[in-house]
Scaffold this motif. Structure first.
Motif, short mmCIF file in Angstrom:
data_model
loop_
_atom_site.label_atom_id
_atom_site.label_comp_id
_atom_site.label_asym_id
_atom_site.label_seq_id
_atom_site.Cartn_x
_atom_site.Cartn_y
_atom_site.Cartn_z
N GLY A 6 0.83 -1.19 0.00
CA GLY A 6 0.00 0.00 0.00
C GLY A 6 0.87 1.25 0.00
O GLY A 6 2.02 1.23 -0.43
N ASP A 7 0.35 2.33 0.55
CA ASP A 7 1.09 3.59 0.67
C ASP A 7 0.71 4.21 2.01
O ASP A 7 -0.05 5.18 2.08
CB ASP A 7 0.73 4.52 -0.50
N PRO A 8 1.25 3.63 3.12
CA PRO A 8 0.86 4.08 4.46
C PRO A 8 1.01 5.57 4.69
O PRO A 8 0.21 6.18 5.39
CB PRO A 8 1.80 3.27 5.38
N ASP A 9 2.06 6.19 4.08
CA ASP A 9 2.28 7.62 4.30
C ASP A 9 1.16 8.48 3.74
O ASP A 9 0.98 9.63 4.14
CB ASP A 9 3.61 8.05 3.68
N SER A 10 0.40 7.92 2.77
CA SER A 10 -0.72 8.64 2.19
C SER A 10 -2.06 8.10 2.70
O SER A 10 -3.11 8.42 2.15
CB SER A 10 -0.68 8.53 0.65
N GLY A 11 -2.00 7.24 3.74
CA GLY A 11 -3.22 6.68 4.30
C GLY A 11 -3.79 5.52 3.53
O GLY A 11 -4.96 5.15 3.70
N ILE A 12 -2.97 4.89 2.65
CA ILE A 12 -3.41 3.74 1.86
C ILE A 12 -2.97 2.46 2.56
O ILE A 12 -1.77 2.20 2.70
CB ILE A 12 -2.83 3.78 0.42
N ASP A 13 -3.93 1.67 3.02
CA ASP A 13 -3.63 0.45 3.76
C ASP A 13 -3.04 -0.64 2.86
O ASP A 13 -3.31 -0.68 1.65
CB ASP A 13 -4.90 -0.11 4.41
N PRO A 14 -2.23 -1.54 3.44
CA PRO A 14 -1.78 -2.71 2.69
C PRO A 14 -3.00 -3.49 2.19
O PRO A 14 -4.08 -3.44 2.81
CB PRO A 14 -0.99 -3.51 3.74
N ASP A 61 -7.39 11.08 -6.62
CA ASP A 61 -6.39 12.13 -6.44
C ASP A 61 -5.08 11.61 -5.84
O ASP A 61 -4.20 12.39 -5.50
CB ASP A 61 -6.95 13.25 -5.56
N TRP A 62 -4.98 10.28 -5.72
CA TRP A 62 -3.72 9.70 -5.23
C TRP A 62 -2.61 10.00 -6.23
O TRP A 62 -2.83 10.02 -7.44
CB TRP A 62 -3.87 8.20 -5.05
N ALA A 63 -1.39 10.27 -5.73
CA ALA A 63 -0.25 10.60 -6.59
C ALA A 63 0.95 9.73 -6.24
O ALA A 63 1.05 9.19 -5.13
CB ALA A 63 0.12 12.09 -6.45
N CYS A 64 1.86 9.59 -7.18
CA CYS A 64 3.07 8.80 -6.99
C CYS A 64 3.87 9.34 -5.79
O CYS A 64 4.18 10.53 -5.74
CB CYS A 64 3.94 8.83 -8.24
N PRO A 65 4.21 8.50 -4.82
CA PRO A 65 4.96 8.95 -3.63
C PRO A 65 6.35 9.46 -3.97
O PRO A 65 6.95 10.22 -3.22
CB PRO A 65 5.04 7.69 -2.76
N GLN A 66 6.89 9.05 -5.13
CA GLN A 66 8.24 9.44 -5.49
C GLN A 66 8.31 10.77 -6.23
O GLN A 66 9.16 11.60 -5.96
CB GLN A 66 8.90 8.36 -6.36
N GLY A 113 5.13 12.46 -7.58
CA GLY A 113 3.89 13.22 -7.61
C GLY A 113 3.06 13.04 -8.87
O GLY A 113 2.08 13.75 -9.06
N ALA A 114 3.45 12.09 -9.74
CA ALA A 114 2.69 11.84 -10.97
C ALA A 114 1.28 11.32 -10.65
O ALA A 114 1.05 10.76 -9.58
CB ALA A 114 3.43 10.85 -11.87
N LYS A 115 0.33 11.48 -11.59
CA LYS A 115 -1.04 11.07 -11.39
C LYS A 115 -1.21 9.56 -11.61
O LYS A 115 -0.33 8.89 -12.16
CB LYS A 115 -1.95 11.83 -12.35
N LYS A 116 -2.36 9.03 -11.18
CA LYS A 116 -2.66 7.60 -11.39
C LYS A 116 -2.60 7.23 -12.87
O LYS A 116 -2.19 6.13 -13.23
CB LYS A 116 -4.05 7.27 -10.84
N SER A 117 -3.01 8.17 -13.72
CA SER A 117 -3.03 7.90 -15.15
C SER A 117 -1.64 7.68 -15.73
O SER A 117 -1.50 7.20 -16.85
CB SER A 117 -3.73 9.04 -15.88
N ASP A 118 -0.60 8.06 -14.97
CA ASP A 118 0.78 7.87 -15.42
C ASP A 118 1.34 6.51 -15.03
O ASP A 118 2.52 6.24 -15.23
CB ASP A 118 1.68 8.98 -14.85
N PHE A 119 0.49 5.64 -14.47
CA PHE A 119 0.92 4.30 -14.08
C PHE A 119 0.43 3.26 -15.09
O PHE A 119 -0.62 3.42 -15.71
CB PHE A 119 0.36 3.94 -12.69
#
Length: 316
Positions: A209-217, A227-232, A234-240
């Motif tokens: 997950g992404d615990p730092d952004s409140g995303i649970d495993p 509106d979640w973004a890349c932790p590294q 800041g890219a958007k979900k659409s960039d994945f």
């Protein structure tokens, strides 16, 4: 007490610099505020563990560089996570010297101030310096100042240990665990697809997950907020895009048996929160995917803040 309540307080992001006895130094700060209008005075907070605290106390002057939203991660890492005791932070950044001989970081900055210390207040772990503004100017127009909230939510970066707003991540996780509602039944993690950021190469792993952004495993990529973004970066979900390589199956085809990457432990930097993922490695440092943390060279350092391997702990 809910530690997340501290995140509601508003701050900016700045670089505080000074020079004494031909030694320059600076640090990232979020505690800079105007205390009086006549005369114009600013207050800053500096950790006693910061080398800058000694320099400001000796010189009696400091500069404030107001960072814009476009300030680079490298600039923030240099002044936020590295010590000036054994390195020259100014050797790789753009700066100029103020009329009174104080370095001012211009790179990534939209405005600057030069102040003369008129009072200092000891607040146990930190010293509050109050300075009379001597000079100042605008460096860039049309660029928004970087706020602390933007720094956390968009840039996904954390407070250095010496920052007055630093919160131990372990305590924060414990706090979040106490407030978390009972977990609902979810799809097995093994069936969830990993996704790769096409901008920086970050791998989103549902198992972590992404615990730092409140995303649970165990949160599938499709279930991430829009509106979640890349932790590294800041890219958007659409960039994945989904990761097509199945590391487990790939190892079966090799003649020499290897440990599947999925079984390798991830490690977290306790200074900046960077997570070393063996599945990704650290290509920029010459570390191939599939390299366990234990197999990293002893001189390998965190790509985000430059600390040593000893500052990492296994990700639980």
């Amino acid at each position: 007490m809910n530690l997340e309540s501290f995140f509601t307080l508003s701050y900016g992001l700045y670089i505080i610099s000074s020079e004494s006895e031909k030694k320059k130094n600076g640090y990232i700060a979020n505690t800079v505020f105007q205390v009086t209008a006549t005369p114009e005075q600013l207050a800053i907070s500096c950790s006693k563990d910061n080398f800058s605290e000694q320099i400001i106390a000796k010189s009696g002057r400091f500069s404030v560089s107001v960072l814009g939203e476009e300030a680079s991660k490298d600039l923030i890492a240099t002044f936020g996570y590295k010590s000036g005791k054994n390195s020259d932070k100014f050797s790789s950044v753009e700066y100029f010297t103020s009329p009174n001989g104080i370095p001012v970081v211009s790179e990534g900055s939209i405005a600057w101030f030069e102040c003369e210390v008129v009072q200092s207040i000891d607040v146990e772990t930190h010293v509050i310096f109050i300075g009379k503004v001597l000079n100042g100017d605008i460096l860039q127009k049309g660029v928004e100042p970087m706020t602390y909230a933007y720094y956390h939510k968009v840039r996904k970066m954390l407070s250095p240990k010496n920052a007055p707003t630093y919160i131990d991540k372990k305590k924060l996780k414990e706090n979040q665990a106490e407030a978390k509602a009972p977990e609902k039944h979810k799809v097995a993690v093994k069936t969830m697809q990993k996704w790769e950021c096409q901008v920086c190469g970050y791998i989103y792993d549902p198992a972590v997950g992404d615990p730092d952004s409140g995303i649970d495993p165990e949160t599938a990529f499709e279930d991430l907020p829009n509106d979640w973004a890349c932790p590294q970066c800041g890219a958007k979900k659409s960039d994945f895009k989904p990761v097509m390589e199945d590391y487990h199956e790939a190892t079966k085809e090799e003649s020499t048996p290897k440990v599947a990457v999925k079984t390798m432990q991830k490690w977290e930097c306790q200074v900046c929160g960077y997570i070393y993922d063996p599945a990704v490695g650290d290509p920029d440092s010459g570390i191939d995917p599939g390299t366990a943390f234990e197999d990293l060279p002893n001189d390998w350092v965190c790509p985000e803040c430059g600390v040593e391997k000893s500052d990492f702990e296994p990700l639980s």
